[in-house]
Design a protein around this motif. Structure first.
Motif, mmCIF file in Angstrom:
data_model
loop_
_atom_site.group_PDB
_atom_site.id
_atom_site.type_symbol
_atom_site.label_atom_id
_atom_site.label_comp_id
_atom_site.label_asym_id
_atom_site.label_seq_id
_atom_site.Cartn_x
_atom_site.Cartn_y
_atom_site.Cartn_z
ATOM 1 N N GLY A 1 0.804 -1.211 0.000
ATOM 2 C CA GLY A 1 0.000 0.000 0.000
ATOM 3 C C GLY A 1 0.841 1.266 0.000
ATOM 4 O O GLY A 1 0.338 2.361 0.212
ATOM 5 N N ARG A 2 2.117 1.140 -0.218
ATOM 6 C CA ARG A 2 3.035 2.293 -0.249
ATOM 7 C C ARG A 2 3.744 2.331 -1.593
ATOM 8 O O ARG A 2 3.971 1.308 -2.221
ATOM 9 N N GLY A 3 4.115 3.544 -1.996
ATOM 10 C CA GLY A 3 4.848 3.704 -3.243
ATOM 11 C C GLY A 3 6.266 3.176 -3.133
ATOM 12 O O GLY A 3 6.816 3.054 -2.032
ATOM 13 N N VAL A 4 6.829 2.826 -4.237
ATOM 14 C CA VAL A 4 8.206 2.329 -4.302
ATOM 15 C C VAL A 4 8.949 3.154 -5.333
ATOM 16 O O VAL A 4 8.415 3.475 -6.383
ATOM 17 N N ARG A 5 10.187 3.497 -5.028
ATOM 18 C CA ARG A 5 11.037 4.220 -5.968
ATOM 19 C C ARG A 5 12.234 3.360 -6.326
ATOM 20 O O ARG A 5 12.784 2.668 -5.489
ATOM 21 N N PHE A 6 12.625 3.471 -7.569
ATOM 22 C CA PHE A 6 13.890 2.894 -7.989
ATOM 23 C C PHE A 6 14.380 3.671 -9.184
ATOM 24 O O PHE A 6 13.632 4.389 -9.826
#
Length: 184
Positions: free
Chosen positions: A16-21
């Motif tokens: 339920g949380r955004g992910v960055r890469f």
């Protein structure tokens, strides 16, 4: 890379949380996915961006202050005053601004100001103004800056000074050179 994007999408749905890469591509063509540190989630990144944004807000405020300062110069006149000097109406001045035949600068407050120096002795705008918009783009501030700054190609004079001497072709050549990234 597509597979990693799929994994990131699955992780966001699960947590339920955004992910960055980030994707890193080396000169050799190697592609590598770079994850941010584990404790840095989207909210932390957004907070960092807001902090950095305050620098952007300060820069914007400095730009607005500079614009207000320029617009307050005594050579900046209202549409009504320019119309009087041209022997026409405010409506005509605004129409000519829209047609890129006059330089009208908008600042942080409502309304436009017009550099009085864009008129010749007979109250006519410099004929070159539409060509400058064509060469340098649609921003009146760009045209203003070009005309008011000194250019080595004009022996260190401003483009206004060259126009006052009838050097329209030379001024346009300098504008074209700047637009193309070449210098005469």
């Amino acid at each position: 890379m597509i597979e990693n994007l799929g994994h990131a999408l699955a992780e966001t749905r699960k947590t339920g949380r955004g992910v960055r890469f980030s994707v890193e591509v080396t000169p050799e063509g190697t592609v590598r996915i770079v994850h941010p540190p584990e404790n840095q989630d989207i909210a932390g990144t957004q907070a960092a961006e807001r902090t950095a944004g305050s620098g952007l807000a300060r820069a914007k405020a400095r730009g607005e202050a500079l614009a207000a300062s320029i617009l307050a110069h005594e050579d900046m006149v209202t549409a009504e005053e320019l119309a009087r000097r041209m022997g026409t109406t405010r409506v005509t001045v605004n129409a000519r601004r829209h047609a890129r035949q006059l330089i009208g600068l908008e600042g942080p407050t409502r309304g436009y100001r017009y550099p009085a120096w864009q008129l010749d002795r007979d109250g006519r705008p410099f004929a070159i103004i539409p060509n400058l918009f064509t060469a340098l783009g649609d921003s009146p501030w760009t045209i203003y800056r070009f005309l008011t700054q000194r250019h080595p190609e004009l022996e260190g004079r401003t483009a206004i000074a060259a126009l006052e001497k009838g050097e329209d072709k030379r001024v346009l050549s300098v504008a074209a050179s700047i637009a193309e990234g070449t210098f005469a």
